[in-house]
Design a protein around this motif. Sequence first.
Motif, PDB file in Angstrom:
ATOM      1  N   LEU A  52       0.197  -1.100   0.123  1.00 39.49           N
ATOM      2  CA  LEU A  52       0.123  -0.003   0.078  1.00 39.49           C
ATOM      3  C   LEU A  52       1.423   1.261  -0.019  1.00 39.49           C
ATOM      4  N   SER A  53       1.643   1.196   0.680  1.00 45.85           N
ATOM      5  CA  SER A  53       2.571   2.561   0.612  1.00 45.85           C
ATOM      6  C   SER A  53       3.840   2.664  -0.407  1.00 45.85           C
ATOM      7  N   ALA A  54       3.929   1.951  -0.936  1.00 46.94           N
ATOM      8  CA  ALA A  54       4.991   1.667  -2.157  1.00 46.94           C
ATOM      9  C   ALA A  54       3.798   2.628  -3.645  1.00 46.94           C
ATOM     10  N   PHE A  55       2.475   1.860  -3.897  1.00 49.82           N
ATOM     11  CA  PHE A  55       1.746   2.627  -4.412  1.00 49.82           C
ATOM     12  C   PHE A  55       2.021   3.820  -4.428  1.00 49.82           C
ATOM     13  N   ALA A  56       1.410   4.484  -2.876  1.00 50.01           N
ATOM     14  CA  ALA A  56       0.837   6.136  -2.701  1.00 50.01           C
ATOM     15  C   ALA A  56       2.121   6.790  -3.052  1.00 50.01           C
ATOM     16  N   ALA A  65      16.166   5.328   0.693  1.00 49.58           N
ATOM     17  CA  ALA A  65      15.183   5.489   2.098  1.00 49.58           C
ATOM     18  C   ALA A  65      15.960   4.894   3.189  1.00 49.58           C
ATOM     19  N   ALA A  66      16.795   3.781   2.253  1.00 49.72           N
ATOM     20  CA  ALA A  66      17.194   2.608   3.293  1.00 49.72           C
ATOM     21  C   ALA A  66      18.548   2.892   3.911  1.00 49.72           C
ATOM     22  N   GLU A  67      19.424   3.957   3.377  1.00 55.08           N
ATOM     23  CA  GLU A  67      20.201   4.432   4.206  1.00 55.08           C
ATOM     24  C   GLU A  67      19.926   5.872   5.450  1.00 55.08           C
ATOM     25  N   VAL A 112      17.429  -2.987  14.695  1.00 59.49           N
ATOM     26  CA  VAL A 112      16.680  -3.000  13.823  1.00 59.49           C
ATOM     27  C   VAL A 112      16.183  -4.868  13.336  1.00 59.49           C
ATOM     28  N   SER A 113      15.641  -5.541  12.886  1.00 57.37           N
ATOM     29  CA  SER A 113      16.007  -7.213  12.183  1.00 57.37           C
ATOM     30  C   SER A 113      16.423  -6.852  11.031  1.00 57.37           C
ATOM     31  N   THR A 114      15.388  -5.848  10.073  1.00 52.24           N
ATOM     32  CA  THR A 114      15.172  -5.619   8.727  1.00 52.24           C
ATOM     33  C   THR A 114      14.896  -4.664   8.122  1.00 52.24           C
ATOM     34  N   ILE A 115      14.903  -3.895   6.861  1.00 50.40           N
ATOM     35  CA  ILE A 115      14.795  -2.402   6.667  1.00 50.40           C
ATOM     36  C   ILE A 115      14.728  -2.976   5.417  1.00 50.40           C
ATOM     37  N   TRP A 116      13.374  -2.419   4.439  1.00 52.07           N
ATOM     38  CA  TRP A 116      13.178  -3.124   3.365  1.00 52.07           C
ATOM     39  C   TRP A 116      13.167  -1.714   2.871  1.00 52.07           C
ATOM     40  N   GLU A 117      13.406  -2.145   0.910  1.00 52.32           N
ATOM     41  CA  GLU A 117      13.404  -0.355   0.198  1.00 52.32           C
ATOM     42  C   GLU A 117      12.651  -0.822  -0.618  1.00 52.32           C
ATOM     43  N   ASP A 118      11.543  -0.129  -1.503  1.00 56.71           N
ATOM     44  CA  ASP A 118      10.432   0.325  -2.828  1.00 56.71           C
ATOM     45  C   ASP A 118      11.647   0.170  -3.792  1.00 56.71           C
ATOM     46  N   LYS A 119      11.231  -0.325  -4.793  1.00 54.26           N
ATOM     47  CA  LYS A 119      12.065  -0.123  -6.072  1.00 54.26           C
ATOM     48  C   LYS A 119      12.532   1.337  -6.250  1.00 54.26           C
ATOM     49  N   PHE A 123      10.830   0.350   4.676  1.00 50.51           N
ATOM     50  CA  PHE A 123      10.137  -0.921   5.524  1.00 50.51           C
ATOM     51  C   PHE A 123      10.848  -0.892   6.092  1.00 50.51           C
ATOM     52  N   VAL A 124      10.666  -0.576   7.976  1.00 48.74           N
ATOM     53  CA  VAL A 124      11.899  -1.311   9.548  1.00 48.74           C
ATOM     54  C   VAL A 124      11.289  -2.087  10.009  1.00 48.74           C
ATOM     55  N   ASP A 125      11.799  -3.474  10.469  1.00 49.26           N
ATOM     56  CA  ASP A 125      11.145  -4.149  11.338  1.00 49.26           C
ATOM     57  C   ASP A 125      12.525  -4.269  12.257  1.00 49.26           C
ATOM     58  N   VAL A 126      12.096  -3.634  13.209  1.00 50.07           N
ATOM     59  CA  VAL A 126      12.617  -3.360  14.371  1.00 50.07           C
ATOM     60  C   VAL A 126      12.331  -3.706  15.863  1.00 50.07           C
ATOM     61  N   HIS A 127      12.468  -3.650  16.805  1.00 47.94           N
ATOM     62  CA  HIS A 127      12.320  -4.051  18.122  1.00 47.94           C
ATOM     63  C   HIS A 127      12.527  -2.363  19.047  1.00 47.94           C
ATOM     64  N   ILE A 128      11.743  -2.097  19.873  1.00 44.04           N
ATOM     65  CA  ILE A 128      12.259  -0.290  20.777  1.00 44.04           C
ATOM     66  C   ILE A 128      11.722  -1.225  21.616  1.00 44.04           C
TER      67      ILE A 128
END
Length: 179
Positions: free
Chosen positions: A28-32, A41-43, A105-112, A118-123
């Motif tokens: 949804l965010s990628a299309f928006a 954005a990952a950096e 931070v577990s994972t950072i994804w980036e759109d094309k 998109f960040v999967d993180v425990h706080i």
Amino acid sequence: MMTFHSLRTREKLHPARISAAVLIAITLSAFAVAAAEAANAAEAAKRFFDAYRDRKVDAMTTLFTENATFVYVPFGDAGSGNVLKDGVPVWRTLIDAFPDLRNEVSTIWEDKSGDVAFVDVHIGGKQTKDAFGITNKGKEYWLRHLFILETNEEGRIIKITSFWDNATWYTQLGKTSLE
């Protein structure tokens, strides 16, 4: 097609290994977001969480545009606005009430396009002061979050959105009612 990388193993992750809720939020965010030149954005996300982990709010704010917005969905109406005007006080209050605040931070994804991360993180951290309507009981929380960071062509953050399970946060900190 979007690519996903694990920060822990640096391996490409197959989309089937990612939960449906995360994939829906990513899609949804990628299309928006309009496609533009890759801005990495990952950096920006990595720098944001590094500064957050160090509890350096001033360093965090340098990553945002002047008109950047934040949406912390579980906070409802109180959880959105201008980052510099409304978001910074939230971060300062959180760090003040949880002085050992940390994130992993577990994972950072980036759109094309490279404009959305998109960040999967425990706080988490141990509460030492009353904050956000939660009476200090000296308890600690550790909670998974999903952050979506949208950047401009210069790689500065223009919007940050976060999701977490507020009921679990309250429970971990000993809040038993919504009053």
